[in-house]
Scaffold this motif. Structure first.
Motif, PDB file in Angstrom:
ATOM      1  N   LEU A   8       0.771  -1.085   0.093  1.00 48.90           N
ATOM      2  CA  LEU A   8       0.169  -0.030  -0.122  1.00 48.90           C
ATOM      3  C   LEU A   8       1.175   1.103   0.048  1.00 48.90           C
ATOM      4  O   LEU A   8       1.681   1.182   0.885  1.00 48.90           O
ATOM      5  CB  LEU A   8      -1.046  -0.121   1.374  1.00 48.90           C
ATOM      6  N   GLY A   9       0.621   2.287  -0.905  1.00 58.34           N
ATOM      7  CA  GLY A   9       1.392   3.377  -0.865  1.00 58.34           C
ATOM      8  C   GLY A   9       2.354   3.260  -2.289  1.00 58.34           C
ATOM      9  O   GLY A   9       2.902   4.202  -2.652  1.00 58.34           O
ATOM     10  N   ASP A  10       2.370   2.157  -3.020  1.00 60.61           N
ATOM     11  CA  ASP A  10       3.034   2.022  -4.185  1.00 60.61           C
ATOM     12  C   ASP A  10       2.362   2.415  -5.408  1.00 60.61           C
ATOM     13  O   ASP A  10       1.051   2.321  -5.650  1.00 60.61           O
ATOM     14  CB  ASP A  10       3.581   0.643  -4.255  1.00 60.61           C
ATOM     15  N   HIS A  11       2.945   3.161  -6.388  1.00 57.48           N
ATOM     16  CA  HIS A  11       2.606   3.540  -7.768  1.00 57.48           C
ATOM     17  C   HIS A  11       3.475   3.021  -8.701  1.00 57.48           C
ATOM     18  O   HIS A  11       4.628   3.295  -8.773  1.00 57.48           O
ATOM     19  CB  HIS A  11       2.512   5.037  -7.628  1.00 57.48           C
ATOM     20  N   ILE A  98      -8.878  12.350 -10.228  1.00 60.22           N
ATOM     21  CA  ILE A  98      -8.306  12.234  -8.825  1.00 60.22           C
ATOM     22  C   ILE A  98      -9.232  12.187  -7.815  1.00 60.22           C
ATOM     23  O   ILE A  98      -9.014  11.362  -6.863  1.00 60.22           O
ATOM     24  CB  ILE A  98      -7.290  13.253  -8.569  1.00 60.22           C
ATOM     25  N   GLU A  99     -10.531  12.699  -7.986  1.00 59.84           N
ATOM     26  CA  GLU A  99     -11.446  12.669  -6.915  1.00 59.84           C
ATOM     27  C   GLU A  99     -12.273  11.485  -6.818  1.00 59.84           C
ATOM     28  O   GLU A  99     -12.724  10.880  -5.935  1.00 59.84           O
ATOM     29  CB  GLU A  99     -12.337  13.994  -7.258  1.00 59.84           C
ATOM     30  N   ALA A 100     -12.344  10.821  -8.172  1.00 62.06           N
ATOM     31  CA  ALA A 100     -13.050   9.678  -8.199  1.00 62.06           C
ATOM     32  C   ALA A 100     -12.111   8.558  -7.535  1.00 62.06           C
ATOM     33  O   ALA A 100     -12.916   7.855  -6.881  1.00 62.06           O
ATOM     34  CB  ALA A 100     -13.291   9.230  -9.879  1.00 62.06           C
ATOM     35  N   TYR A 101     -10.822   8.607  -7.643  1.00 65.95           N
ATOM     36  CA  TYR A 101     -10.167   7.666  -7.064  1.00 65.95           C
ATOM     37  C   TYR A 101     -10.034   7.781  -5.505  1.00 65.95           C
ATOM     38  O   TYR A 101     -10.150   6.930  -4.875  1.00 65.95           O
ATOM     39  CB  TYR A 101      -8.673   7.455  -7.691  1.00 65.95           C
ATOM     40  N   THR A 102     -10.105   9.028  -5.167  1.00 70.99           N
ATOM     41  CA  THR A 102     -10.017   9.370  -3.763  1.00 70.99           C
ATOM     42  C   THR A 102     -11.220   8.895  -3.146  1.00 70.99           C
ATOM     43  O   THR A 102     -11.248   8.209  -1.990  1.00 70.99           O
ATOM     44  CB  THR A 102     -10.050  10.854  -3.640  1.00 70.99           C
ATOM     45  N   ARG A 134       0.220  15.698 -21.637  1.00 66.78           N
ATOM     46  CA  ARG A 134      -0.703  15.875 -20.661  1.00 66.78           C
ATOM     47  C   ARG A 134      -0.921  14.580 -19.677  1.00 66.78           C
ATOM     48  O   ARG A 134      -1.031  14.760 -18.637  1.00 66.78           O
ATOM     49  CB  ARG A 134      -1.998  16.435 -21.359  1.00 66.78           C
ATOM     50  N   LEU A 135      -0.744  13.402 -20.547  1.00 64.53           N
ATOM     51  CA  LEU A 135      -0.891  11.976 -19.850  1.00 64.53           C
ATOM     52  C   LEU A 135       0.197  11.900 -18.671  1.00 64.53           C
ATOM     53  O   LEU A 135      -0.065  11.426 -17.543  1.00 64.53           O
ATOM     54  CB  LEU A 135      -0.967  10.972 -20.622  1.00 64.53           C
ATOM     55  N   LEU A 136       1.424  12.509 -19.270  1.00 65.94           N
ATOM     56  CA  LEU A 136       2.729  12.127 -18.465  1.00 65.94           C
ATOM     57  C   LEU A 136       2.668  13.331 -17.392  1.00 65.94           C
ATOM     58  O   LEU A 136       2.597  12.769 -16.152  1.00 65.94           O
ATOM     59  CB  LEU A 136       3.752  12.632 -18.994  1.00 65.94           C
ATOM     60  N   GLU A 137       2.013  14.345 -17.532  1.00 66.18           N
ATOM     61  CA  GLU A 137       1.587  15.142 -16.259  1.00 66.18           C
ATOM     62  C   GLU A 137       0.632  14.644 -15.290  1.00 66.18           C
ATOM     63  O   GLU A 137       0.838  14.942 -14.155  1.00 66.18           O
ATOM     64  CB  GLU A 137       1.372  16.680 -16.928  1.00 66.18           C
ATOM     65  N   TYR A 138      -0.416  14.275 -15.970  1.00 66.86           N
ATOM     66  CA  TYR A 138      -1.365  13.649 -15.013  1.00 66.86           C
ATOM     67  C   TYR A 138      -0.705  12.637 -14.225  1.00 66.86           C
ATOM     68  O   TYR A 138      -0.977  12.352 -12.682  1.00 66.86           O
ATOM     69  CB  TYR A 138      -2.359  12.953 -15.714  1.00 66.86           C
ATOM     70  N   GLU A 139      -0.045  11.317 -14.680  1.00 68.55           N
ATOM     71  CA  GLU A 139       0.643  10.655 -13.784  1.00 68.55           C
ATOM     72  C   GLU A 139       1.758  11.189 -12.704  1.00 68.55           C
ATOM     73  O   GLU A 139       1.400  10.377 -11.761  1.00 68.55           O
ATOM     74  CB  GLU A 139       1.598   9.615 -14.776  1.00 68.55           C
ATOM     75  N   ALA A 140       2.298  12.277 -13.077  1.00 66.18           N
ATOM     76  CA  ALA A 140       3.160  12.862 -12.156  1.00 66.18           C
ATOM     77  C   ALA A 140       2.324  13.490 -10.850  1.00 66.18           C
ATOM     78  O   ALA A 140       2.779  13.662  -9.782  1.00 66.18           O
ATOM     79  CB  ALA A 140       4.113  13.811 -12.763  1.00 66.18           C
ATOM     80  N   SER A 141       1.228  13.970 -11.428  1.00 65.82           N
ATOM     81  CA  SER A 141       0.373  14.785 -10.498  1.00 65.82           C
ATOM     82  C   SER A 141      -0.287  13.909  -9.339  1.00 65.82           C
ATOM     83  O   SER A 141      -0.834  14.603  -8.396  1.00 65.82           O
ATOM     84  CB  SER A 141      -0.824  15.669 -11.108  1.00 65.82           C
ATOM     85  N   ALA A 143       0.810  11.782  -7.400  1.00 68.19           N
ATOM     86  CA  ALA A 143       1.537  11.468  -6.252  1.00 68.19           C
ATOM     87  C   ALA A 143       0.729  11.565  -4.891  1.00 68.19           C
ATOM     88  O   ALA A 143       0.929  10.609  -3.855  1.00 68.19           O
ATOM     89  CB  ALA A 143       2.645  12.122  -6.046  1.00 68.19           C
ATOM     90  N   PRO A 144      -0.068  12.891  -4.689  1.00 68.15           N
ATOM     91  CA  PRO A 144      -0.509  12.850  -3.272  1.00 68.15           C
ATOM     92  C   PRO A 144      -1.564  11.724  -3.023  1.00 68.15           C
ATOM     93  O   PRO A 144      -1.637  11.343  -1.789  1.00 68.15           O
ATOM     94  CB  PRO A 144      -1.500  14.173  -3.388  1.00 68.15           C
ATOM     95  N   LEU A 145      -2.112  10.822  -3.954  1.00 68.75           N
ATOM     96  CA  LEU A 145      -3.036   9.755  -3.480  1.00 68.75           C
ATOM     97  C   LEU A 145      -2.335   8.737  -2.962  1.00 68.75           C
ATOM     98  O   LEU A 145      -3.105   7.969  -2.171  1.00 68.75           O
ATOM     99  CB  LEU A 145      -3.559   9.229  -4.957  1.00 68.75           C
ATOM    100  N   PHE A 146      -0.934   8.539  -2.946  1.00 68.36           N
ATOM    101  CA  PHE A 146      -0.116   7.477  -2.479  1.00 68.36           C
ATOM    102  C   PHE A 146       0.487   7.942  -1.175  1.00 68.36           C
ATOM    103  O   PHE A 146       1.148   7.169  -0.644  1.00 68.36           O
ATOM    104  CB  PHE A 146       0.776   7.067  -3.511  1.00 68.36           C
ATOM    105  N   ALA A 147       0.401   9.092  -0.787  1.00 70.21           N
ATOM    106  CA  ALA A 147       1.133   9.784   0.264  1.00 70.21           C
ATOM    107  C   ALA A 147       0.606   9.038   1.590  1.00 70.21           C
ATOM    108  O   ALA A 147       1.267   8.671   2.553  1.00 70.21           O
ATOM    109  CB  ALA A 147       0.855  11.262   0.581  1.00 70.21           C
TER     110      ALA A 147
END
Length: 296
Positions: A8-11, A98-102, A134-141, A143-147
């Motif tokens: 848990l916490g891995d991406h 991101i909200e949907a996954y949260t 844009r997809l690369l930027e999304y994947e980088a963004s 990170a807070p989901l895994f904090a």
């Protein structure tokens, strides 16, 4: 690493950025799903609309064990389509996704599961002609989901849809890489000139064959140093273990084969006589956090 070793916490992304042409990710997804279910994590599989049907997925994961069937009935296993998760109205909005996954993480926690493990087929992006930057930027963004370690994700990018150059960049964006094949072997030179072989599964290419391949890369017939990393290995047949010990014993004096493994494999090797082979050294490591009920 092998999918079973994710926590848990891995991406992670699958393979160097995706599997090769014609390869299916389902063998990896199956191992990952079974392990996550055994750890009492909720599993969300986000699939392409053209992939297997929901019933076919459950049958593939279950293989007669009843585990996946029960998980689906209890709500521990959830099946969705990537167009539903990422582009429900035909458009991609980063914040909405991101909200949907949260929400999915919070729902899993509220339902009493220890966390949420997902796999996501990212083939939805070419469907809507999303710009790759844009997809690369999304994947980088994300990170807070895994904090907060309640969420694990494997993103799959099919090489046929995305291309090697893009996949190389996507591999750099993801902190971890999951081996695209559960029997994948990495052989490389270590920092002190030793040969290092990483093995994820004892299958048709047994440790005996891996060791022979690694030793074939020697520049001389003299003593060799080899590190065989079996920490990702969940099971080894006794015959394979015996072959490994025998090959180590056949090496020239002064050679050393260091086997990194968990306690169970270390016990098997010692019972078969590993300690009696001067060329063989065991480096046994504990594996905290692995559920005793996990099925491999």
């Amino acid at each position: 690493m092998a999918a079973e070793r994710l926590r848990l916490g891995d991406h992670a992304c699958l393979g160097p950025g995706g599997t090769g042409d014609g390869d299916s990710p389902w063998r990896v997804f199956t191992a990952y799903t079974r392990t996550s279910l055994a750890r009492r994590e909720k599993v969300l599989l986000v699939m392409d609309p053209d992939d297997l049907s929901n019933d076919e997925v459950v049958a593939l994961l279950d293989q007669g064990s009843g585990q996946a069937v029960r998980a689906r009935q209890s709500g521990q296993l959830s099946l969705r389509r990537n167009t539903e998760m990422y582009v429900p109205d035909g458009r991609f909005h980063e914040e909405r996704t991101i909200e949907a996954y949260t929400d999915e993480v919070n729902r899993a926690y509220d339902e009493g599961w220890s966390g949420l493990s997902i796999t996501a087929d990212m083939g939805w992006a070419p469907r809507v002609n999303l710009d790759q930057d844009r997809l690369l930027e999304y994947e980088a963004s994300v990170a807070p989901l895994f904090a907060d370690p309640l969420f694990t994700a494997i993103c799959w990018y099919d090489r046929k849809r995305f291309g090697d150059e893009f996949l190389a960049g996507m591999g750099r964006v993801h902190p971890l890489r999951v081996k695209a094949r559960t029997d994948e072997v990495d052989v490389r030179e270590g920092p002190e000139g030793e040969v290092v072989a990483d093995v994820a599964e004892s299958g048709p290419r047994t440790e005996f064959e891996v060791l022979r391949e690694a030793l074939a890369r020697r520049e001389s017939a003299g003593p060799s140093r080899l590190v065989l990393d079996l920490r990702d290995l969940c099971f080894m047949e006794a015959h394979c273990a015996w072959q490994l010990i025998s090959l180590a014993a056949s090496l020239p004096p002064g050679s050393q084969v260091t086997v990194r493994c968990g306690e169970l494999l270390g016990l098997v090797l010692r019972q078969l006589g590993a300690d009696e082979v001067p060329q063989l050294a065991l480096s046994v490591e504990d594996e905290p956090g692995v559920s005793e009920g996990a099925e491999h």
